[in-house]
Scaffold this motif. Structure first.
Motif, PDB file in Angstrom:
ATOM      1  N   THR A  10     -65.869 126.346  20.195  1.00  0.00           N
ATOM      2  CA  THR A  10     -67.122 126.398  20.947  1.00  0.00           C
ATOM      3  C   THR A  10     -68.283 126.406  19.952  1.00  0.00           C
ATOM      4  O   THR A  10     -68.076 126.589  18.738  1.00  0.00           O
ATOM      5  N   VAL A  11     -69.482 126.260  20.469  1.00  0.00           N
ATOM      6  CA  VAL A  11     -70.663 126.345  19.603  1.00  0.00           C
ATOM      7  C   VAL A  11     -70.755 127.748  18.987  1.00  0.00           C
ATOM      8  O   VAL A  11     -71.146 127.898  17.827  1.00  0.00           O
ATOM      9  N   ALA A  12     -70.353 128.780  19.730  1.00  0.00           N
ATOM     10  CA  ALA A  12     -70.339 130.140  19.169  1.00  0.00           C
ATOM     11  C   ALA A  12     -69.419 130.200  17.952  1.00  0.00           C
ATOM     12  O   ALA A  12     -69.751 130.838  16.941  1.00  0.00           O
ATOM     13  N   ASP A  13     -68.287 129.522  18.017  1.00  0.00           N
ATOM     14  CA  ASP A  13     -67.383 129.471  16.855  1.00  0.00           C
ATOM     15  C   ASP A  13     -68.080 128.804  15.670  1.00  0.00           C
ATOM     16  O   ASP A  13     -67.960 129.259  14.527  1.00  0.00           O
ATOM     17  N   LEU A  14     -68.796 127.723  15.945  1.00  0.00           N
ATOM     18  CA  LEU A  14     -69.456 126.986  14.854  1.00  0.00           C
ATOM     19  C   LEU A  14     -70.536 127.834  14.191  1.00  0.00           C
ATOM     20  O   LEU A  14     -70.785 127.709  12.989  1.00  0.00           O
ATOM     21  N   LEU A  15     -71.166 128.710  14.975  1.00  0.00           N
ATOM     22  CA  LEU A  15     -72.237 129.577  14.429  1.00  0.00           C
ATOM     23  C   LEU A  15     -71.684 130.620  13.465  1.00  0.00           C
ATOM     24  O   LEU A  15     -72.436 131.219  12.697  1.00  0.00           O
ATOM     25  N   ALA A  16     -70.361 130.848  13.489  1.00  0.00           N
ATOM     26  CA  ALA A  16     -69.758 131.831  12.591  1.00  0.00           C
ATOM     27  C   ALA A  16     -69.489 131.242  11.192  1.00  0.00           C
ATOM     28  O   ALA A  16     -69.174 131.980  10.267  1.00  0.00           O
ATOM     29  N   TRP A  17     -69.620 129.920  11.046  1.00  0.00           N
ATOM     30  CA  TRP A  17     -69.414 129.278   9.741  1.00  0.00           C
ATOM     31  C   TRP A  17     -70.684 129.385   8.902  1.00  0.00           C
ATOM     32  O   TRP A  17     -71.770 129.561   9.449  1.00  0.00           O
ATOM     33  N   PRO A  18     -70.596 129.207   7.588  1.00  0.00           N
ATOM     34  CA  PRO A  18     -71.815 129.079   6.781  1.00  0.00           C
ATOM     35  C   PRO A  18     -72.693 127.964   7.358  1.00  0.00           C
ATOM     36  O   PRO A  18     -72.196 126.864   7.625  1.00  0.00           O
ATOM     37  N   GLN A  19     -73.966 128.291   7.611  1.00  0.00           N
ATOM     38  CA  GLN A  19     -74.869 127.360   8.290  1.00  0.00           C
ATOM     39  C   GLN A  19     -75.690 126.545   7.287  1.00  0.00           C
ATOM     40  O   GLN A  19     -76.146 127.071   6.275  1.00  0.00           O
ATOM     41  N   HIS A  20     -75.855 125.279   7.616  1.00  0.00           N
ATOM     42  CA  HIS A  20     -76.698 124.380   6.821  1.00  0.00           C
ATOM     43  C   HIS A  20     -77.785 123.855   7.745  1.00  0.00           C
ATOM     44  O   HIS A  20     -77.570 123.741   8.953  1.00  0.00           O
ATOM     45  N   ALA A  21     -78.942 123.557   7.164  1.00  0.00           N
ATOM     46  CA  ALA A  21     -80.055 123.066   7.968  1.00  0.00           C
ATOM     47  C   ALA A  21     -80.437 121.662   7.514  1.00  0.00           C
ATOM     48  O   ALA A  21     -80.291 121.318   6.341  1.00  0.00           O
ATOM     49  N   ALA A  22     -80.903 120.854   8.466  1.00  0.00           N
ATOM     50  CA  ALA A  22     -81.377 119.509   8.132  1.00  0.00           C
ATOM     51  C   ALA A  22     -82.554 119.167   9.037  1.00  0.00           C
ATOM     52  O   ALA A  22     -82.465 119.295  10.255  1.00  0.00           O
ATOM     53  N   ARG A  68     -84.873 119.182  13.992  1.00  0.00           N
ATOM     54  CA  ARG A  68     -84.268 120.105  13.021  1.00  0.00           C
ATOM     55  C   ARG A  68     -82.941 120.576  13.601  1.00  0.00           C
ATOM     56  O   ARG A  68     -82.877 121.010  14.761  1.00  0.00           O
ATOM     57  N   PHE A  69     -81.900 120.477  12.793  1.00  0.00           N
ATOM     58  CA  PHE A  69     -80.564 120.889  13.215  1.00  0.00           C
ATOM     59  C   PHE A  69     -80.022 121.955  12.261  1.00  0.00           C
ATOM     60  O   PHE A  69     -80.355 121.946  11.079  1.00  0.00           O
ATOM     61  N   THR A  70     -79.172 122.840  12.800  1.00  0.00           N
ATOM     62  CA  THR A  70     -78.398 123.742  11.938  1.00  0.00           C
ATOM     63  C   THR A  70     -76.954 123.747  12.417  1.00  0.00           C
ATOM     64  O   THR A  70     -76.673 123.525  13.601  1.00  0.00           O
ATOM     65  N   ILE A  94     -80.302 122.587  17.941  1.00  0.00           N
ATOM     66  CA  ILE A  94     -81.286 121.518  17.775  1.00  0.00           C
ATOM     67  C   ILE A  94     -82.652 122.121  18.051  1.00  0.00           C
ATOM     68  O   ILE A  94     -82.855 122.764  19.095  1.00  0.00           O
ATOM     69  N   ASP A  95     -83.567 121.988  17.111  1.00  0.00           N
ATOM     70  CA  ASP A  95     -84.935 122.512  17.259  1.00  0.00           C
ATOM     71  C   ASP A  95     -84.908 123.970  17.740  1.00  0.00           C
ATOM     72  O   ASP A  95     -85.609 124.348  18.682  1.00  0.00           O
ATOM     73  N   ASP A  96     -84.067 124.775  17.100  1.00  0.00           N
ATOM     74  CA  ASP A  96     -83.912 126.218  17.336  1.00  0.00           C
ATOM     75  C   ASP A  96     -83.258 126.573  18.677  1.00  0.00           C
ATOM     76  O   ASP A  96     -83.224 127.745  19.056  1.00  0.00           O
ATOM     77  N   GLY A  99     -72.810 121.096  23.934  1.00  0.00           N
ATOM     78  CA  GLY A  99     -71.813 120.823  22.901  1.00  0.00           C
ATOM     79  C   GLY A  99     -72.512 120.381  21.624  1.00  0.00           C
ATOM     80  O   GLY A  99     -73.683 119.977  21.651  1.00  0.00           O
ATOM     81  N   PRO A 100     -71.803 120.453  20.495  1.00  0.00           N
ATOM     82  CA  PRO A 100     -72.424 120.161  19.205  1.00  0.00           C
ATOM     83  C   PRO A 100     -72.817 118.685  19.050  1.00  0.00           C
ATOM     84  O   PRO A 100     -72.379 117.832  19.819  1.00  0.00           O
ATOM     85  N   GLN A 101     -73.649 118.450  18.066  1.00  0.00           N
ATOM     86  CA  GLN A 101     -74.123 117.084  17.794  1.00  0.00           C
ATOM     87  C   GLN A 101     -73.855 116.726  16.341  1.00  0.00           C
ATOM     88  O   GLN A 101     -74.036 117.558  15.437  1.00  0.00           O
ATOM     89  N   LEU A 102     -73.432 115.502  16.120  1.00  0.00           N
ATOM     90  CA  LEU A 102     -73.202 115.024  14.758  1.00  0.00           C
ATOM     91  C   LEU A 102     -74.549 114.692  14.118  1.00  0.00           C
ATOM     92  O   LEU A 102     -75.397 114.053  14.755  1.00  0.00           O
ATOM     93  N   VAL A 103     -74.753 115.137  12.895  1.00  0.00           N
ATOM     94  CA  VAL A 103     -76.029 114.934  12.197  1.00  0.00           C
ATOM     95  C   VAL A 103     -75.752 114.275  10.852  1.00  0.00           C
ATOM     96  O   VAL A 103     -74.993 114.813  10.043  1.00  0.00           O
ATOM     97  N   LEU A 104     -76.328 113.097  10.662  1.00  0.00           N
ATOM     98  CA  LEU A 104     -76.094 112.308   9.444  1.00  0.00           C
ATOM     99  C   LEU A 104     -77.435 112.014   8.799  1.00  0.00           C
ATOM    100  O   LEU A 104     -78.055 110.973   9.057  1.00  0.00           O
ATOM    101  N   PRO A 105     -77.932 112.964   7.975  1.00  0.00           N
ATOM    102  CA  PRO A 105     -79.303 112.859   7.481  1.00  0.00           C
ATOM    103  C   PRO A 105     -79.618 111.545   6.758  1.00  0.00           C
ATOM    104  O   PRO A 105     -80.775 111.129   6.712  1.00  0.00           O
ATOM    105  N   ARG A 106     -78.585 110.861   6.243  1.00  0.00           N
ATOM    106  CA  ARG A 106     -78.855 109.608   5.524  1.00  0.00           C
ATOM    107  C   ARG A 106     -78.965 108.412   6.454  1.00  0.00           C
ATOM    108  O   ARG A 106     -79.341 107.326   6.017  1.00  0.00           O
ATOM    109  N   ASP A 107     -78.587 108.563   7.739  1.00  0.00           N
ATOM    110  CA  ASP A 107     -78.626 107.403   8.642  1.00  0.00           C
ATOM    111  C   ASP A 107     -80.063 107.083   9.038  1.00  0.00           C
ATOM    112  O   ASP A 107     -80.809 107.969   9.470  1.00  0.00           O
ATOM    113  N   ARG A 108     -80.450 105.828   8.970  1.00  0.00           N
ATOM    114  CA  ARG A 108     -81.777 105.405   9.421  1.00  0.00           C
ATOM    115  C   ARG A 108     -81.802 105.303  10.955  1.00  0.00           C
ATOM    116  O   ARG A 108     -82.775 105.645  11.609  1.00  0.00           O
TER     117      ARG A 108
END
Ligand SMILES: Nc1nc2c(c(=O)[nH]1)N[C@H]1C(S)=C(S)[C@@H](COP(=O)(O)O)O[C@H]1N2
Ligand SMILES: [Mo]
Length: 161
Positions: free
Chosen positions: A31-43, A58-60, A120-122, A129-138
Protein backbone atom coordinates in the motif's frame (compact mmCIF):
# COMPACT_ATOMS: atom_id res chain seq x y z
CA UNK A 1 -20.82 12.18 12.51
CA UNK A 2 -21.45 9.45 15.11
CA UNK A 3 -18.56 7.24 16.10
CA UNK A 4 -20.02 4.19 14.37
CA UNK A 5 -20.55 6.14 11.15
CA UNK A 6 -16.98 7.44 11.33
CA UNK A 7 -15.72 3.90 11.84
CA UNK A 8 -17.81 2.65 8.93
CA UNK A 9 -16.50 5.54 6.81
CA UNK A 10 -12.93 4.58 7.57
CA UNK A 11 -13.65 0.95 6.80
CA UNK A 12 -14.79 1.72 3.25
CA UNK A 13 -11.99 4.15 2.32
CA UNK A 14 -10.36 2.42 -0.61
CA UNK A 15 -6.70 1.69 -0.10
CA UNK A 16 -5.00 0.98 -3.40
CA UNK A 17 -2.64 -1.97 -3.40
CA UNK A 18 0.21 -2.73 -5.73
CA UNK A 19 0.83 -6.37 -6.60
CA UNK A 20 4.60 -6.90 -6.76
CA UNK A 21 5.15 -10.13 -8.67
CA UNK A 22 7.17 -11.97 -11.29
CA UNK A 23 10.70 -13.37 -11.00
CA UNK A 24 10.99 -12.45 -7.32
CA UNK A 25 11.93 -14.41 -4.20
CA UNK A 26 9.55 -12.29 -2.09
CA UNK A 27 6.46 -11.20 -4.05
CA UNK A 28 4.14 -8.95 -2.06
CA UNK A 29 1.27 -6.49 -2.02
CA UNK A 30 2.16 -2.93 -1.05
CA UNK A 31 0.00 0.00 0.00
CA UNK A 32 1.04 3.64 -0.12
CA UNK A 33 1.41 3.45 3.69
CA UNK A 34 3.98 0.68 3.16
CA UNK A 35 5.86 2.85 0.67
CA UNK A 36 5.99 5.72 3.19
CA UNK A 37 7.96 3.46 5.55
CA UNK A 38 10.90 3.30 3.08
CA UNK A 39 13.65 5.93 2.89
CA UNK A 40 11.94 8.80 1.05
CA UNK A 41 13.33 10.67 -1.94
CA UNK A 42 11.94 13.89 -3.38
CA UNK A 43 11.76 15.10 -6.97
CA UNK A 44 10.49 18.41 -8.37
CA UNK A 45 9.73 17.62 -12.00
CA UNK A 46 8.36 19.11 -15.20
CA UNK A 47 7.00 17.00 -18.03
CA UNK A 48 5.24 17.69 -21.27
CA UNK A 49 1.93 16.11 -22.17
CA UNK A 50 0.89 16.05 -25.82
CA UNK A 51 -2.69 16.90 -24.84
CA UNK A 52 -2.42 19.13 -21.73
CA UNK A 53 0.98 20.80 -22.10
CA UNK A 54 3.76 21.23 -19.54
CA UNK A 55 3.01 20.16 -15.96
CA UNK A 56 5.04 20.74 -12.79
CA UNK A 57 4.77 18.52 -9.71
CA UNK A 58 6.63 17.59 -6.57
CA UNK A 59 6.72 13.90 -5.69
CA UNK A 60 8.10 11.92 -2.75
CA UNK A 61 8.51 8.19 -2.28
CA UNK A 62 11.02 5.34 -2.28
CA UNK A 63 13.27 4.51 -5.19
CA UNK A 64 11.77 1.84 -7.44
CA UNK A 65 15.17 0.14 -7.32
CA UNK A 66 15.10 -0.09 -3.49
CA UNK A 67 11.61 -1.60 -3.42
CA UNK A 68 12.25 -4.14 -6.17
CA UNK A 69 15.72 -5.10 -4.90
CA UNK A 70 14.17 -5.94 -1.51
CA UNK A 71 11.70 -8.23 -3.27
CA UNK A 72 14.62 -10.44 -4.37
CA UNK A 73 14.79 -10.35 -8.18
CA UNK A 74 15.88 -13.67 -9.64
CA UNK A 75 19.36 -12.76 -10.77
CA UNK A 76 22.75 -13.32 -9.22
CA UNK A 77 23.57 -9.85 -7.81
CA UNK A 78 27.30 -10.55 -8.08
CA UNK A 79 27.06 -11.06 -11.86
CA UNK A 80 26.32 -7.77 -13.56
CA UNK A 81 25.55 -9.36 -16.93
CA UNK A 82 22.77 -11.45 -15.36
CA UNK A 83 20.71 -8.30 -14.68
CA UNK A 84 20.66 -7.18 -18.32
CA UNK A 85 17.84 -9.53 -19.33
CA UNK A 86 15.37 -8.25 -16.72
CA UNK A 87 12.37 -6.05 -17.51
CA UNK A 88 10.00 -4.21 -15.17
CA UNK A 89 6.37 -3.85 -16.27
CA UNK A 90 4.52 -1.01 -14.52
CA UNK A 91 0.73 -1.03 -14.92
CA UNK A 92 -1.95 1.41 -13.81
CA UNK A 93 -5.48 0.51 -12.77
CA UNK A 94 -6.74 1.81 -16.15
CA UNK A 95 -4.39 -0.52 -18.05
CA UNK A 96 -1.86 2.16 -19.05
CA UNK A 97 1.58 0.60 -18.83
CA UNK A 98 5.26 1.13 -19.41
CA UNK A 99 8.23 -1.20 -19.59
CA UNK A 100 11.57 -0.32 -18.04
CA UNK A 101 14.73 -2.36 -18.22
CA UNK A 102 16.29 -3.31 -14.91
CA UNK A 103 19.56 -1.81 -16.14
CA UNK A 104 17.83 1.58 -16.55
CA UNK A 105 17.40 1.95 -12.77
CA UNK A 106 20.45 -0.09 -11.68
CA UNK A 107 23.20 2.03 -10.09
CA UNK A 108 25.81 0.08 -12.10
CA UNK A 109 24.12 1.01 -15.41
CA UNK A 110 21.61 3.79 -16.22
CA UNK A 111 21.16 4.74 -12.55
CA UNK A 112 17.91 6.63 -13.27
CA UNK A 113 16.45 7.97 -10.01
CA UNK A 114 12.99 6.54 -10.65
CA UNK A 115 10.54 6.95 -7.75
CA UNK A 116 7.53 4.95 -6.76
CA UNK A 117 5.82 8.11 -5.54
CA UNK A 118 3.65 7.95 -2.42
CA UNK A 119 2.78 11.67 -2.47
CA UNK A 120 2.11 14.25 -5.19
CA UNK A 121 2.29 17.96 -4.28
CA UNK A 122 2.20 17.02 -0.55
CA UNK A 123 -0.95 14.91 -0.95
CA UNK A 124 -0.71 11.17 -0.18
CA UNK A 125 -1.66 8.88 -3.05
CA UNK A 126 -3.20 6.23 -0.81
CA UNK A 127 -6.52 6.20 -2.64
CA UNK A 128 -5.29 6.50 -6.22
CA UNK A 129 -2.19 4.37 -5.75
CA UNK A 130 1.45 5.27 -6.34
CA UNK A 131 2.80 7.00 -9.42
CA UNK A 132 5.95 6.29 -11.39
CA UNK A 133 8.27 9.32 -11.49
CA UNK A 134 11.08 9.55 -14.05
CA UNK A 135 12.75 12.92 -13.54
CA UNK A 136 14.82 12.56 -16.73
CA UNK A 137 11.79 12.01 -19.01
CA UNK A 138 10.80 15.04 -21.11
CA UNK A 139 7.41 13.49 -21.92
CA UNK A 140 4.86 12.58 -19.22
CA UNK A 141 3.63 9.34 -20.74
CA UNK A 142 5.69 7.03 -18.49
CA UNK A 143 4.50 8.78 -15.30
CA UNK A 144 2.07 5.87 -14.80
CA UNK A 145 -0.46 6.84 -12.11
CA UNK A 146 -2.69 4.59 -10.03
CA UNK A 147 -0.12 1.78 -10.22
CA UNK A 148 -1.68 -1.56 -9.30
CA UNK A 149 0.98 -3.94 -10.64
CA UNK A 150 4.76 -4.10 -10.76
CA UNK A 151 6.05 -7.15 -12.56
CA UNK A 152 9.69 -8.17 -12.85
CA UNK A 153 10.42 -10.43 -15.79
CA UNK A 154 13.76 -12.14 -16.35
CA UNK A 155 12.49 -14.32 -19.16
CA UNK A 156 14.50 -12.73 -21.96
CA UNK A 157 17.16 -15.39 -22.30
CA UNK A 158 19.39 -16.71 -19.53
CA UNK A 159 22.84 -15.83 -18.34
CA UNK A 160 25.29 -18.39 -19.59
CA UNK A 161 28.87 -17.36 -18.82
N1 LIG B 1 -2.59 5.29 -15.29
C1 LIG B 1 -2.27 6.23 -16.20
N2 LIG B 1 -1.17 6.96 -15.99
C2 LIG B 1 -0.81 7.91 -16.89
C3 LIG B 1 -1.55 8.15 -18.06
C4 LIG B 1 -2.71 7.35 -18.26
O1 LIG B 1 -3.45 7.45 -19.25
N3 LIG B 1 -3.03 6.41 -17.29
N4 LIG B 1 -1.18 9.11 -18.95
C5 LIG B 1 0.23 9.54 -18.91
C6 LIG B 1 0.45 10.79 -19.61
S1 LIG B 1 0.28 10.74 -21.30
C7 LIG B 1 0.84 11.94 -18.96
S2 LIG B 1 1.28 13.31 -19.83
C8 LIG B 1 0.90 12.02 -17.50
C9 LIG B 1 0.09 13.17 -16.96
O2 LIG B 1 -1.22 12.92 -17.34
P1 LIG B 1 -2.45 13.73 -16.72
O3 LIG B 1 -2.38 15.07 -17.36
O4 LIG B 1 -3.64 12.94 -17.17
O5 LIG B 1 -2.25 13.74 -15.27
O6 LIG B 1 0.40 10.84 -16.90
C10 LIG B 1 0.79 9.66 -17.50
N5 LIG B 1 0.32 8.61 -16.65
MO1 LIG C 1 0.50 12.87 -22.01
Amino acid sequence: MSQSLAAAGRAVVPRAEVVVAGDLARPSRLTVADLLAWPQHAAAVSFDCSTSGVQHHRFTGPLLHDVLSAAGPGFDPARRKDRLRFLIAVTGADGHHALLSWAEIDPDFGCARVLLAATIDDTPLDRAGPQLVLPRDRCGARYVSGINSLRVDGGYGSWTR
